[in-house]
Write a protein that holds these residues in place. Structure first.
Motif, PDB file in Angstrom:
ATOM      1  N   GLU A 126      -0.748 -13.051   2.704  1.00 46.85           N
ATOM      2  CA  GLU A 126      -0.419 -13.257   1.491  1.00 46.85           C
ATOM      3  C   GLU A 126      -1.606 -13.671   0.422  1.00 46.85           C
ATOM      4  O   GLU A 126      -1.449 -13.330  -0.652  1.00 46.85           O
ATOM      5  N   LEU A 127      -2.566 -14.306   1.032  1.00 45.58           N
ATOM      6  CA  LEU A 127      -3.743 -14.210   0.198  1.00 45.58           C
ATOM      7  C   LEU A 127      -4.312 -12.969  -0.332  1.00 45.58           C
ATOM      8  O   LEU A 127      -4.760 -12.848  -1.363  1.00 45.58           O
ATOM      9  N   ARG A 128      -4.355 -12.012   0.812  1.00 46.03           N
ATOM     10  CA  ARG A 128      -4.878 -10.554   0.132  1.00 46.03           C
ATOM     11  C   ARG A 128      -3.889 -10.047  -1.116  1.00 46.03           C
ATOM     12  O   ARG A 128      -4.496  -9.379  -2.049  1.00 46.03           O
ATOM     13  N   THR A 129      -2.612 -10.388  -0.860  1.00 46.63           N
ATOM     14  CA  THR A 129      -1.734 -10.213  -1.883  1.00 46.63           C
ATOM     15  C   THR A 129      -1.866 -10.613  -3.332  1.00 46.63           C
ATOM     16  O   THR A 129      -1.927 -10.109  -4.519  1.00 46.63           O
ATOM     17  N   TRP A 130      -2.321 -11.782  -3.313  1.00 46.70           N
ATOM     18  CA  TRP A 130      -2.724 -12.509  -4.464  1.00 46.70           C
ATOM     19  C   TRP A 130      -3.918 -11.962  -5.031  1.00 46.70           C
ATOM     20  O   TRP A 130      -4.132 -11.755  -6.201  1.00 46.70           O
ATOM     21  N   LEU A 131      -5.071 -11.675  -4.141  1.00 44.11           N
ATOM     22  CA  LEU A 131      -6.165 -11.097  -4.838  1.00 44.11           C
ATOM     23  C   LEU A 131      -5.809  -9.625  -5.412  1.00 44.11           C
ATOM     24  O   LEU A 131      -6.478  -9.299  -6.417  1.00 44.11           O
ATOM     25  N   GLN A 132      -5.146  -9.045  -4.579  1.00 45.18           N
ATOM     26  CA  GLN A 132      -4.840  -7.637  -4.955  1.00 45.18           C
ATOM     27  C   GLN A 132      -4.114  -7.657  -6.455  1.00 45.18           C
ATOM     28  O   GLN A 132      -4.107  -6.707  -7.151  1.00 45.18           O
ATOM     29  N   SER A 133      -3.211  -8.620  -6.632  1.00 44.46           N
ATOM     30  CA  SER A 133      -2.697  -9.004  -7.982  1.00 44.46           C
ATOM     31  C   SER A 133      -3.455  -8.929  -9.027  1.00 44.46           C
ATOM     32  O   SER A 133      -3.201  -8.533 -10.179  1.00 44.46           O
TER      33      SER A 133
END
Length: 979
Positions: A727-734
Motif C-alpha cells: 500500500e505504501l508503494r502505491t501511495w508513492l507511485q501515485s
C-alpha cells in the motif's frame, strides 16, 4: 509454466528491456549445472557485475522447485569495503522487486515471483534492504528467517554481525543477526582487493565451521564469492580457487560489451601544492570542462574539500550550470531527495540530447560505489589506482558519448595521505611512466589502461593490513553475548586489519529534543531525570537508520566538543588509530551532551570519554550540522527532523508528534490542545493535501491512537495503523515517485528483546501466544529446510517458552499492578494492555506487583520444564529445547542474570495445551530454582550445543524461534495471530 536456465534471457529482457551479456547467461548455466558458485568472478569494471544479483535471484527461483534438495541461499548480499552503502545494489534490488510485484508483469516474471513466494509467506516475494549503521530495534531486514532477501552492505556492517558483534546492534539481537547472516547466505564481496583482511577472515571462518558439518540436521548454505580481477593472496588463503571470467570473444570491440570495454577516456595530470591549491585547481578544471561538456563530476577525497569547491563553483558558474554537492555523509532520506532530483540528469542510458541546463556534481568517494552514474567528463583529486579506476568507471559508462575527458589533480606536497597513505604518490609515478609522449595523456578506458602486475598493484592500491589468525577461542568469546566477557578482541581487526579507525557513530537530529532536556534541571534530585526525560521524548518515534548520518567516531567527538573542523572527514576507511587523533586547533572544554539511544538502556552522554564507537546518538535539531543534506559542523541552521517520514517509509508506521516545533517543520499549523479538535483539523488538512502519501498519512494519524509522551511538559503522539508495504508503494507511485531512488523498507515495529516487550497495547492470553509462536516456529523451521526432528524441537520450545509468565506477580504486573483486576479474571496473559512507551506506568506496575526487578520469566519457564521432565520425553534434542526457551530474549548465553528474589512461592500452570504436543499441567515450581547460579547447568548446556552445532548454526536455531516470537507478537498487537 516450468522454469529453466534457458528462460533467463527472457526474464532479464522483461526486467531491463535488453538482453543479458553472454557471460551472465553462461554463469547461470554453469552454477545450475554444478550446484555451486565459482570462488572468484574475474570481471573488469563496467562488465555488469551487479547482474550477479539477478542471476542469484533467478537461480533461487529455479532451486525453489527442488523443495527437499535446495542448495541456493535465499539471502543474497553484496558487500563493498566502503562506509557508503552500495546504493547501486539496493536500487538494482528495488527494480527487480517492482517488476516481480507488478500486476502487468510478463508470465516469466510472474513465475519467478511465484517460485520465490513459495519459500515464505511474506507479502512480497523478496525483500530489499541496506545494512546501514546498526541501530537498536531497527531490524527490518531481520523480520523472518525464510524470506528471500537482497542486501547491500559495507564490510563493517556485514562483518561485525557475522562475527556476532554487530555494530550498534542491541546485545539481545546480536546472535539473531549472526544466525541470519551466517546461514542461508550468498555473499558477493566486491572489489575484494580492497578487503583482503575480511576475505582472509571468511576463509578462516569457513575452515573452522567445517568441524560441525556432520549430523546436525541441516545445511548452513553459506557461500562467499569474490568479485575482482585481482583476488587476494596471502598465507591464509592459498587454496585452489575456481575462477570465472570473460572469454576472448566477449572482450572484442564488436561484442555487446565491446563499446564500454574499449571506450576511450583520455586524462591529463596536474600538480599543485597544498589543499587550497588542489581545491582551486579542481574548480578551475571544472569551469573549463563545463564549456565543452554538459554533465561533469568533481571527485575529491575529503568532505571539506567538496564543500569548498562547491562554494567556488557557485561563485563562477552558477549562471551557466547547476552545482550540486553529493557525499556519503548524508541521511538516507536526504540522499533520496537529492538523487530524485539529479537522477534523470546523470543516470546511465539517459538521452544526452535532452539537456536543459549543464550540471556539475561535486562529490567524494561515494561516487565510486554509488548509483549507476554516467558523466561526460571528470575532475578528480589524485587517489590510489583502484579508486581512480572506480571514478573513471562513472565516465561514459556505455561507450556511447565518445568524447570523454579527465583531469587528475595531485597535491605533490602530501607524501602520506591519511586515506590512501603512500599509494597516491606511487600511483602517480606509475601513471607518469605510461603517459603518451606526444599528448602527455593516459587513457583510463577499461581495456586501454595497462594492467598492473600483482607486485605493482600491491604498491598502488590503498594499503590494507592482513587480518590476524581467527582462533576458535575468539569465536567462543564473541559467542558469549549475555553476559559479555570482561575482555574480548575487537572484531574490526578481522574486518580491516590493524591500524583501522573505530566504528562509525550514527547521529540523529530531533526537533522536539532541546538542549535543556539534556541537562539536569536545578530542582531535579534524581540524577537520571534527564535520561528518563530524553529517552521518553526520543522513544515517542524510535530512531531509524533512514534519518541518521554515519560519521567517523573522531569527527563526532570533536563536533560534540565544540570544534567546527571537518578537514579529515572522508567517505572511506581511514588508516589510523584512536591514538592518532589529530590535535584540535581550537581547544575547547565545552561538551555538548547527547542521548545515546539504546532502547530501554538509553543514557545521556555527559562527558567526552563516554562516547563509544558504534553508538547511536540523538541531538537537538537546533544544534545544526547539516548543509545541503551533507554533514557540516560549521552549519548552525536548524536541521529538519525526519522522524515521521522515517517511521512511515522504514516501518510503515504512520505517526505524528503534536509538538509545536514538529508541526512547524512539517508545514502543518498549530493544532488545538483538545485531542478531538486536533483530529478533526488533521482530517480537514488531509482532504486539502495535494501530495498523496502525505494525504494518506494525515488521514491515518488523525484516526490513530493517542500516546502521551512522558516529558516535563507532556504532549501527544498520534499513531495510526501500520501500512502494508504494498500500500505504501502505491501511495508513492501515485505521487510519481516510482520508488526509484526512494528507500522503502518493510521494517519492524515490535521486537521482544527489551524488558517491556510484554507490554503490547492489548491483552493477549498466554495460551494463544504460546500456540501462535509454536505455529510460526514450526513453519519457519520447515521452510528453511531443517530436519523433521529439529522442526518439532523448535516448535516445542515455542510452545513452552513463556510458561514462566504464569507467576502470579507477573500476571498482576501485566494488569498494571492491580491485584483486583487479576482476581476478576485469573486467565494467564502473555501480553499486557499497557502501551509499550508508558515507562513510568511500567515501573509503577512492577513495583506494585512485587515482581523482582531484573527477573526473567524465561528462566522460570526453564525451571518449570526441568521440574516436569515428561513434557520433553519425545524431544530429540532436550538440551536444544531447554536452551532455546532460556535464550529466547537473548539472555543465558551462557549465564542467567543474577536476581534477588526472597519470595517462597510456586508457579503453576494448568491445561497448557498444544494441538501437536497435547495438554500438560505444570504443578507448583518454586521461584527459588537457583538457575542464576554459576554452577547451574545452563553454561555447560550452552557449550555442548556450540560444540554440536557450531557458533553461527546455534545462532541460526535461536533466530528461528526468536523471530517466530517477534512475528507472533507483532500479529497479536495488530489484533491477529497465527493463520
Amino acid at each position: 509454466m516450468s522454469l529453466s536456465a534457458d528462460n533467463f534471457d527472457t526474464f532479464h529482457f522483461a526486467i531491463h528491456g535488453y538482453s543479458p551479456f553472454d557471460w551472465q547467461t553462461r554463469l547461470l548455466h554453469e552454477i545450475m549445472k554444478e550446484g555451486k558458485w565459482p570462488d572468484v568472478l574475474d570481471l573488469p569494471t563496467g562488465a555488469g557485475k551487479t547482474t550477479c544479483i539477478d542471476i542469484a535471484l533467478f537461480a533461487l527461483a529455479l532451486d525453489a522447485e527442488q523443495r527437499d534438495n535446495r542448495w541456493c541461499p535465499r539471502r543474497i548480499a553484496m558487500v563493498v569495503d566502503r562506509r557508503v552503502v552500495v546504493d547501486q545494489v539496493a536500487e538494482r534490488g528495488r527494480k527487480l522487486l517492482r517488476a516481480l510485484i507488478s500486476e502487468d508483469a510478463p508470465p516469466i516474471v510472474k513465475e519467478v515471483a511465484r517460485q520465490l513466494s513459495s519459500l515464505c509467506k511474506e507479502a512480497e516475494p523478496v525483500g530489499v534492504f541496506t545494512l546501514r549503521g546498526g541501530m537498536p530495534k531497527d531490524d527490518g531486514w531481520a523480520r523472518t528467517p525464510d524470506q528471500p532477501l537482497i542486501l547491500a552492505s559495507t564490510v563493517d556492517q556485514f562483518g561485525s554481525r557475522l562475527l556476532i558483534q554487530g555494530y550498534g546492534v542491541s546485545t539481545g539481537m546480536k546472535p539473531v543477526h549472526a544466525g541470519l547472516l551466517g546461514n542461508d547466505v550468498l555473499l558477493f564481496l566486491d572489489e575484494v582487493h580492497l578487503s583482503n583482511p575480511f576475505a582472509e577472515t571468511l576463509h578462516q571462518l569457513e575452515q573452522l565451521r567445517g568441524r560441525q558439518e556432520q549430523g546436525r540436521g541441516f545445511s548452513s548454505r553459506f557461500c562467499h564469492v569474490f568479485l575482482s580481477a585481482t583476488p587476494p593472496q596471502s598465507n591464509k588463503t592459498k587454496i585452489e580457487k575456481k575462477v570465472f571470467g570473460l572469454r576472448d570473444e566477449e572482450r572484442r570491440p564488436g561484442s555487446p560489451l565491446g563499446p564500454r570495454l574499449h571506450a576511450q577516456k583520455p586524462c591529463v595530470l596536474r600538480e599543485e601544492t597544498g589543499r587550497d591549491g588542489v581545491e582551486k585547481a579542481c574548480a578551475d578544471e571544472a569551469r573549463k570542462l563545463i564549456e565543452q561538456h554538459d554533465v561533469i563530476a568533481v571527485v575529491v577525497n575529503r568532505v571539506a574539500s567538496a564543500m569548498k569547491i562547491v562554494d567556488l563553483l557557485h561563485r563562477f558558474v552558477s549562471n551557466r550550470a547547476d552545482v550540486e554537492l553529493l557525499t556519503g555523509r548524508m541521511r538516507p532520506l536526504d540522499r533520496d531527495d537529492k538523487l530524485k532530483k539529479l537522477w534523470p540528469r546523470i543516470m546511465t542510458g539517459r538521452d544526452r540530447a535532452k539537456i536543459e541546463k549543464k550540471l556539475i556534481v561535486v562529490g567524494t568517494q561515494c561516487i565510486e560505489a554509488g548509483a549507476d552514474f554516467d558523466f561526460d567528463a571528470l575532475v578528480t583529486e589524485a587517489a590510489s589506482f583502484d579508486a581512480l579506476r572506480q571514478r573513471f568507471g562513472r565516465v561514459d559508462r556505455l561507450g556511447s558519448y565518445k568524447n570523454a575527458r579527465g583531469v587528475i589533480v595531485q597535491d605533490k606536497s602530501d607524501k602520506d595521505d591519511p586515506v590512501y597513505r603512500t599509494s597516491i604518490a606511487k600511483t602517480i609515478a606509475w601513471l607518469k611512466e605510461r603517459l603518451t609522449k606526444k599528448t602527455k595523456e593516459i587513457d583510463f578506458g577499461i581495456l586501454a589502461l595497462p594492467k598492473p602486475s600483482h607486485e605493482e598493484l600491491e604498491a598502488i592500491v590503498a594499503p590494507r593490513e592482513p587480518a590476524p589468525v581467527l582462533l576458535p577461542a575468539y569465536m567462543d568469546l564473541w559467542m558469549q553475548t549475555s553476559p559479555m566477557p570482561a575482555s574480548a578482541p575487537d572484531v574490526s581487526l578481522w574486518l580491516h586489519g590493524r591500524k583501522t579507525s573505530p566504528a562509525d557513530v550514527q547521529v540523529v537530529w530531533r526537533v522536539d529534543l532541546s538542549e535543556d532536556d539534556l541537562i539536569q534541571a536545578p530542582g531535579e534530585k534524581d540524577r537520571d531525570a534527564a535520561k528518563d526525560r530524553c529517552s521518553a521524548i526520543v522513544a515517542a518515534i524510535r530512531p531509524s537508520s533512514l534519518e541518521a548520518i554515519s560519521l567517523p567516531f573522531m569527527a563526532v567527538r570533536r563536533w560534540l566538543s565544540g570544534e567546527r573542523s571537518i578537514e579529515d572527514i572522508t567517505d572511506v576507511e581511514l588508516a589510523s588509530d584512536e591514538e592518532n587523533e589529530p590535535p584540535t586547533e581550537k581547544p575547547s572544554s565545552r561538551w555538548n551532551g547527547a542521548l545515546r539511544w539504546d532502547g530501554d538502556r538509553s543514557e545521556v552522554i555527559k562527558e567526552k570519554k563516554e562516547l563509544r564507537p558504534g553508538d547511536t546518538i540523538v541531538v537537538p535539531a537546533t544544534r545544526g550540522g547539516i548543509r545541503e543534506g551533507c554533514f557540516d559542523p560549521e552549519s548552525s541552521e536548524v536541521v529538519k527532523d525526519l522522524a515521521e517520514r522515517a517511521a512511515l517509509f522504514g516501518r510503515g508506521q504512520p505517526m505524528l508528534r503534536l509538538h509545536p516545533r514538529v508541526l512547524k517543520q512539517l508545514d502543518l499549523p498549530e493544532l488545538a490542545d483538545d485531542l478531538e479538535e486536533a483530529r478533526a483539523a488533521l482530517k480537514l488538512l488531509a482532504e486539502q493535501e495535494p501530495v498523496i502519501w502525505r494525504q494518506r498519512w494525515l488521514k491515518k494519524v488523525s484516526g490513530g491512537k493517542a500516546i502521551v509522551v512522558d516529558a516535563a511538559e507532556p504532549w501527544t503522539v498520534l499513531q495510526g495503523t501500520r501500512v502494508p508495504i504494498q500500500e505504501l508503494r502505491t501511495w508513492l507511485q501515485s505521487d510519481d515517485y516510482g520508488d526509484s531512488n526512494n528507500t522503502i523498507e518493510n521494517g519492524v515495529e515490535l521486537t521482544t528483546d527489551e524488558d517491556d516487550s510484554f507490554h503490547a497495547g492489548r491483552p493477549v492470553p498466554l495460551s494463544k501466544h504460546s500456540q501462535d509462536v509454536e505455529h510460526y516456529a514450526r513453519e519457519y523451521a520447515t521452510r528453511v529446510g531443517l530436519s523433521g526432528a529439529l522442526v518439532e524441537d523448535i516448535a516445542r520450545a515455542g510452545w513452552l517458552h513463556d510458561i514462566g509468565k504464569a507467576d502470579r506477580r507477573f500476571q498482576i504486573m501485566l494488569r498494571g499492578g492491580s491485584e483486583i483486576d487479576f482476581l476478576k479474571d485469573t486467565t494467564p496473559w502473555a501480553k499486557s494492555a499497557m502501551p509499550p512507551g508508558a515507562k513510568s506506568a511500567h515501573r509503577l506496575a512492577q513495583k506494585r506487583s512485587g515482581y523482582p526487578w531484573g527477573a526473567r520469566h524465561e528462566i522460570q519457564s526453564l525451571a518449570m520444564i526441568e521440574g516436569h521432565c515428561d513434557v520433553l520425553k519425545e524431544a530429540v534434542d532436550i538440551d536444544l529445547v531447554k536452551h532455546l526457551v532460556a535464550s529466547h530474549h537473548g539472555y543465558c548465553r551462557p549465564f542467567a542474570p543474577a536476581v534477588k528474589d526472597g519470595a517462597q512461592i510456586g508457579v503453576e500452570l494448568f491445561h497448557h495445551r498444544s494441538m501437536a504436543f497435547g495438554n500438560v499441567d505444570f504443578g507448583a515450581t518454586s521461584v527459588q530454582h537457583g538457575l542464576h547460579r554459576l554452577d547451574s547447568p545452563l553454561a555447560d548446556r550452552f557449550w555442548r550445543l556450540v560444540e554440536k552445532y557450531g557458533w553461527l548454526e546455534l545462532c541460526w536455531l535461536e533466530a528461528i524461534l526468536r523471530l517466530a516470537d517477534h512475528r507472533a507478537s507483532e500479529a497479536e498487537q495488530e489484533g491477529g495471530g497465527a493463520q
